[in-house]
Design a protein around this motif. Structure first.
Motif, mmCIF file in Angstrom:
data_model
loop_
_atom_site.group_PDB
_atom_site.id
_atom_site.type_symbol
_atom_site.label_atom_id
_atom_site.label_comp_id
_atom_site.label_asym_id
_atom_site.label_seq_id
_atom_site.Cartn_x
_atom_site.Cartn_y
_atom_site.Cartn_z
ATOM 1 N N VAL A 161 62.400 53.476 50.377
ATOM 2 C CA VAL A 161 61.299 52.597 50.782
ATOM 3 C C VAL A 161 60.363 52.428 49.584
ATOM 4 C CG1 VAL A 161 59.307 52.359 52.319
ATOM 5 C CG2 VAL A 161 61.448 53.356 53.177
ATOM 6 N N PRO A 162 60.010 51.208 49.227
ATOM 7 C CA PRO A 162 59.120 51.014 48.081
ATOM 8 C C PRO A 162 57.841 51.840 48.196
ATOM 9 C CG PRO A 162 59.995 48.909 48.809
ATOM 10 C CD PRO A 162 60.437 49.924 49.822
ATOM 11 N N GLY A 163 57.593 52.660 47.170
ATOM 12 C CA GLY A 163 56.378 53.455 47.103
ATOM 13 C C GLY A 163 56.434 54.790 47.827
ATOM 14 N N LEU A 164 57.493 55.024 48.613
ATOM 15 C CA LEU A 164 57.516 56.257 49.419
ATOM 16 C C LEU A 164 57.648 57.499 48.553
ATOM 17 C CD1 LEU A 164 57.560 57.753 52.106
ATOM 18 C CD2 LEU A 164 60.013 57.268 52.286
ATOM 19 N N ARG A 165 58.605 57.519 47.665
ATOM 20 C CA ARG A 165 58.794 58.695 46.821
ATOM 21 C C ARG A 165 57.574 58.922 45.920
ATOM 22 N NH1 ARG A 165 63.185 61.775 45.707
ATOM 23 N NH2 ARG A 165 64.563 60.330 46.817
ATOM 24 N N GLU A 166 56.990 57.835 45.428
ATOM 25 C CA GLU A 166 55.814 57.957 44.557
ATOM 26 C C GLU A 166 54.601 58.491 45.316
ATOM 27 O OE1 GLU A 166 58.753 55.295 42.865
ATOM 28 O OE2 GLU A 166 57.787 55.348 44.837
ATOM 29 N N GLY A 244 62.165 50.980 67.084
ATOM 30 C CA GLY A 244 62.581 49.754 66.415
ATOM 31 C C GLY A 244 61.706 49.413 65.234
ATOM 32 N N THR A 245 61.183 50.429 64.579
ATOM 33 C CA THR A 245 60.202 50.228 63.506
ATOM 34 C C THR A 245 60.594 51.042 62.282
ATOM 35 O OG1 THR A 245 58.469 49.941 65.180
ATOM 36 C CG2 THR A 245 57.745 50.361 62.923
ATOM 37 N N SER A 246 60.398 50.477 61.115
ATOM 38 C CA SER A 246 60.688 51.161 59.854
ATOM 39 C C SER A 246 59.545 50.954 58.879
ATOM 40 C CB SER A 246 61.976 50.623 59.227
ATOM 41 O OG SER A 246 63.081 50.808 60.069
ATOM 42 N N PRO A 247 59.341 51.899 57.964
ATOM 43 C CA PRO A 247 58.341 51.674 56.920
ATOM 44 C C PRO A 247 58.866 50.658 55.918
ATOM 45 C CG PRO A 247 59.473 53.762 56.551
ATOM 46 C CD PRO A 247 59.972 53.234 57.854
ATOM 47 N N GLY A 248 58.098 49.587 55.685
ATOM 48 C CA GLY A 248 58.507 48.568 54.716
ATOM 49 C C GLY A 248 58.020 48.887 53.316
ATOM 50 N N ALA A 249 56.860 49.522 53.238
ATOM 51 C CA ALA A 249 56.290 49.909 51.948
ATOM 52 C C ALA A 249 55.249 50.997 52.198
ATOM 53 C CB ALA A 249 55.661 48.713 51.253
ATOM 54 N N VAL A 250 55.034 51.810 51.159
ATOM 55 C CA VAL A 250 54.081 52.918 51.270
ATOM 56 C C VAL A 250 53.206 52.917 50.022
ATOM 57 C CG1 VAL A 250 53.816 55.430 51.452
ATOM 58 C CG2 VAL A 250 55.697 54.290 52.659
ATOM 59 N N ARG A 251 51.923 53.123 50.222
ATOM 60 C CA ARG A 251 50.995 53.171 49.098
ATOM 61 C C ARG A 251 50.031 54.328 49.307
ATOM 62 N NH1 ARG A 251 48.840 48.969 50.155
ATOM 63 N NH2 ARG A 251 46.739 49.529 50.842
ATOM 64 N N ARG A 252 49.894 55.175 48.278
ATOM 65 C CA ARG A 252 48.998 56.326 48.395
ATOM 66 C C ARG A 252 47.938 56.276 47.315
ATOM 67 N NH1 ARG A 252 50.785 62.064 50.231
ATOM 68 N NH2 ARG A 252 48.768 62.590 51.086
ATOM 69 N N VAL A 268 47.207 57.500 52.837
ATOM 70 C CA VAL A 268 48.481 56.808 52.680
ATOM 71 C C VAL A 268 48.489 55.594 53.608
ATOM 72 C CG1 VAL A 268 50.984 57.002 52.782
ATOM 73 C CG2 VAL A 268 49.602 59.036 52.265
ATOM 74 N N THR A 269 48.775 54.433 53.058
ATOM 75 C CA THR A 269 48.903 53.213 53.865
ATOM 76 C C THR A 269 50.380 52.864 53.986
ATOM 77 O OG1 THR A 269 46.749 52.398 53.155
ATOM 78 C CG2 THR A 269 48.274 50.789 54.092
ATOM 79 N N ILE A 270 50.837 52.692 55.222
ATOM 80 C CA ILE A 270 52.244 52.394 55.485
ATOM 81 C C ILE A 270 52.338 51.008 56.116
ATOM 82 C CG2 ILE A 270 54.343 53.132 56.673
ATOM 83 C CD1 ILE A 270 53.116 55.959 56.809
ATOM 84 N N THR A 271 53.091 50.133 55.487
ATOM 85 C CA THR A 271 53.371 48.817 56.059
ATOM 86 C C THR A 271 54.586 48.936 56.966
ATOM 87 O OG1 THR A 271 52.514 47.722 54.080
ATOM 88 C CG2 THR A 271 53.904 46.410 55.553
ATOM 89 N N GLU A 279 50.041 47.697 59.782
ATOM 90 C CA GLU A 279 49.771 48.773 58.830
ATOM 91 C C GLU A 279 49.108 49.925 59.548
ATOM 92 O OE1 GLU A 279 49.107 46.731 54.425
ATOM 93 O OE2 GLU A 279 47.405 47.559 55.506
ATOM 94 N N ILE A 280 49.411 51.124 59.093
ATOM 95 C CA ILE A 280 48.672 52.305 59.539
ATOM 96 C C ILE A 280 48.250 53.086 58.305
ATOM 97 C CG2 ILE A 280 49.812 52.475 61.789
ATOM 98 C CD1 ILE A 280 51.491 54.766 60.631
ATOM 99 N N THR A 281 47.148 53.793 58.417
ATOM 100 C CA THR A 281 46.657 54.643 57.337
ATOM 101 C C THR A 281 46.577 56.066 57.850
ATOM 102 O OG1 THR A 281 45.383 52.836 56.359
ATOM 103 C CG2 THR A 281 44.774 55.079 55.723
ATOM 104 N N VAL A 282 47.150 56.981 57.091
ATOM 105 C CA VAL A 282 47.205 58.390 57.494
ATOM 106 C C VAL A 282 46.824 59.267 56.314
ATOM 107 C CG1 VAL A 282 48.962 57.980 59.276
ATOM 108 C CG2 VAL A 282 49.670 58.529 56.933
ATOM 109 N N ASP A 283 46.655 60.545 56.606
ATOM 110 C CA ASP A 283 46.352 61.500 55.535
ATOM 111 C C ASP A 283 47.609 62.083 54.920
ATOM 112 O OD1 ASP A 283 43.435 61.444 55.849
ATOM 113 O OD2 ASP A 283 43.860 62.323 57.809
ATOM 114 N N GLU A 284 48.690 62.136 55.730
ATOM 115 C CA GLU A 284 49.949 62.658 55.209
ATOM 116 C C GLU A 284 51.106 62.001 55.929
ATOM 117 O OE1 GLU A 284 51.800 63.739 52.585
ATOM 118 O OE2 GLU A 284 50.080 65.095 52.437
#
Length: 490
Positions: A161-166, A244-252, A268-271, A279-284
């Motif tokens: 997922v774009p940005g997930l590993r980073e 039926g949902t997947s993370p499209g991109a992740v930004r921390r 962390v913002t997850i699209t 979008e959702i924003t979480v701490d981890e």
């Protein structure tokens, strides 16, 4: 180049429970020698990062929930919450504070030499050892007179997922060894690790928890009602479950490696893509999206194999490798990724190696791993627990078995005495042709203790008519067996 060459009768690469069992059984009662090569802690994933810490985190919540469901106790407990510090301290005791000296003492007492380092196959019965990491020059060459056993397990997979590993997400190791409890958590996945993790995170006080599930159900390989009841319970505890949902991109913001079990930076913002975009924003964010065999750097190409799962025959010898000297046990072979099944394979494998070393015939069931095909027991320690063995109805029909099923709510004297809010369900899958049990699933409080009876019935192919005479004690939850048999009789 290697600086020394040493011979052992048995060399085991990987020091988890499966590898420990294989080594111990291969040399028991003999003068054979064995070495276990482990690059982390002897005892492996289960002892320090999986089974033991996760169950230590789950049990306090289960006890507190039971207290709140019992008049006379709930009043004493009141609105008390778990003492995080005490829960973490007990967990750390069960993981021996990541100190494997006790395991090493056991190995020494069993006659097994433990070697710390990374190993790679270089040819038939030959292993090169590096006391540094994978890729470092070898320091020793080891040769096995009888067998090399691969027991390297698996490692967590990170989806592309774009940005997930980073974003430096937590994997299961971080979640089981958490030192800080995030306020907001997203878990990617809907399987055993994801649902158990969600259970203890909510119990420890996570304020917002979101499960991001690509499929349409939790615990997709279980009977459908199991995932439904677990999802219902998680939602009742405050979780949001997105199917039926997947993370499209992740930004921390400001990702930083703070160490195992500590929050890895800013929010962390997850699209989200799929049925519920946004979008959702979480701490981890916790990734629980599967695992893959830990075979990178293991030198499988030197013996004609590719990286990945190492399939075996029922003697646990790796297929495609002539000479019956290379074996694989535990998660790395892909047969049944459960600690107890890996230990079972280790016992069978060790017995096979010992018999072949002594020139004995492989006569008898003890030399064949049969239980990890369609007789596998498993417990998911969610609330409610999910305990199962053998085939689901879907799996049995896919295997061409003509089945009948019996499914009832668990409502017996023992369950009502156990707690006021007991709710659960049970299902048997029966082969019409042989009139034997081929699968069973129990969902409810502490149903883990029900599954071994079902395992014995499945493995022993006990006729259903005989089970009528296996009288459950009263008043216990096991009385559900009687109700299931009565429901079948009509």
């Amino acid at each position: 180049m290697a600086t020394s060459t040493e011979d052992y009768d048995v060399i085991v690469i990987g020091g988890g429970p499966a590898g420990e069992n294989a080594a111990a059984y291969a040399i028991a009662g003999s003068d054979r020698t064995a070495a276990i090569i482990e690059h982390e802690l002897l005892g492996g994933e289960c002892s320090y990062w999986a089974c033991m810490p996760s169950k230590a985190l789950l049990r306090p919540a289960e006890v507190l929930a039971a207290a709140r469901a019992m008049p006379g106790v709930r009043e004493a407990v009141g609105d008390a919450m778990l003492d995080r510090r005490a829960v973490f301290a007990r967990r750390d005791e069960f993981t021996s504070h990541h100190d494997d000296s006790g395991q090493r003492r056991w190995a020494t007492s069993a006659g097994i030499e433990v070697i710390h380092g990374s190993a790679a196959l270089t040819g038939e019965r030959t292993v090169e050892l590096s006391t540094g990491g994978h890729g470092d020059p070898p320091t020793r060459t080891l040769r096995a007179r009888h067998a090399v056993v691969l027991a390297t397990g698996t490692i967590a997979s990170i989806p592309p997922v774009p940005g997930l590993r980073e974003a430096l997400p937590w994997i299961s190791r971080d979640a089981t060894n958490l030192r800080e409890v995030p306020e907001r958590v997203a878990i990617i996945g809907g399987g055993v690790v994801a649902t158990e993790c969600a259970t203890w995170m909510l119990a420890l006080g996570v304020r917002e928890l979101t499960l991001i599930v690509r499929g349409s159900a939790l615990l997709a390989s279980a009977e459908p009602f199991a995932g439904e009841l677990v999802a219902e319970s998680l939602r009742a505890s405050g979780a949001t479950v997105l199917f039926g949902t997947s993370p499209g991109a992740v930004r921390r913001e400001q990702p930083r490696d703070t160490g195992e079990g500590r929050i890895h930076g800013g929010p962390v913002t997850i699209t989200l893509d799929g049925s519920e975009p946004g979008e959702i924003t979480v701490d981890e964010v916790i990734v629980a999206a599967g695992r893959h065999p830990a075979t990178s750097g293991l030198g499988l190409a030197a013996v004609g194999l590719s990286d990945g799962r190492t399939p075996t025959d029922d003697r646990l010898a790796v297929t495609g490798v002539p000479g019956e000297w290379l074996y694989a046990v535990g998660d790395v072979n892909g047969r049944a990724a459960l600690t107890h099944m890996g230990k079972y394979q280790g016992r069978v494998c060790g017995d096979v190696i010992a018999a072949r070393a002594e020139g004995r015939a492989l006569d008898g069931a003890r030399f064949t791993a049969s239980a990890d095909h369609a007789q596998v027991p498993q417990v998911v320690f969610t609330s409610p627990e999910v305990a199962s063995v053998g085939r689901t109805e879907h799996a049995a029909r896919a295997d061409g078995i003509d089945v009948e099923t019996v499914e009832i709510d668990i409502a017996v004297a023992g369950s009502s005495l156990a707690r006021d809010d007991f709710a659960g369900r049970a299902k048997l899958v029966i082969d019409r042709g042989t009139d034997t049990l081929v699968g069973a699933t129990f969902v409810g409080t502490e149903v883990a203790e029900l599954v071994h009876a079902a395992t014995v019935a499945v493995v022993g192919a006990v006729p259903m008519e005989s089970l009528w005479h296996a009288v459950p004690s009263y008043p216990t939850v096991s009385e559900v067996w009687l109700r299931l048999l009565e429901a079948r009789r009509g």
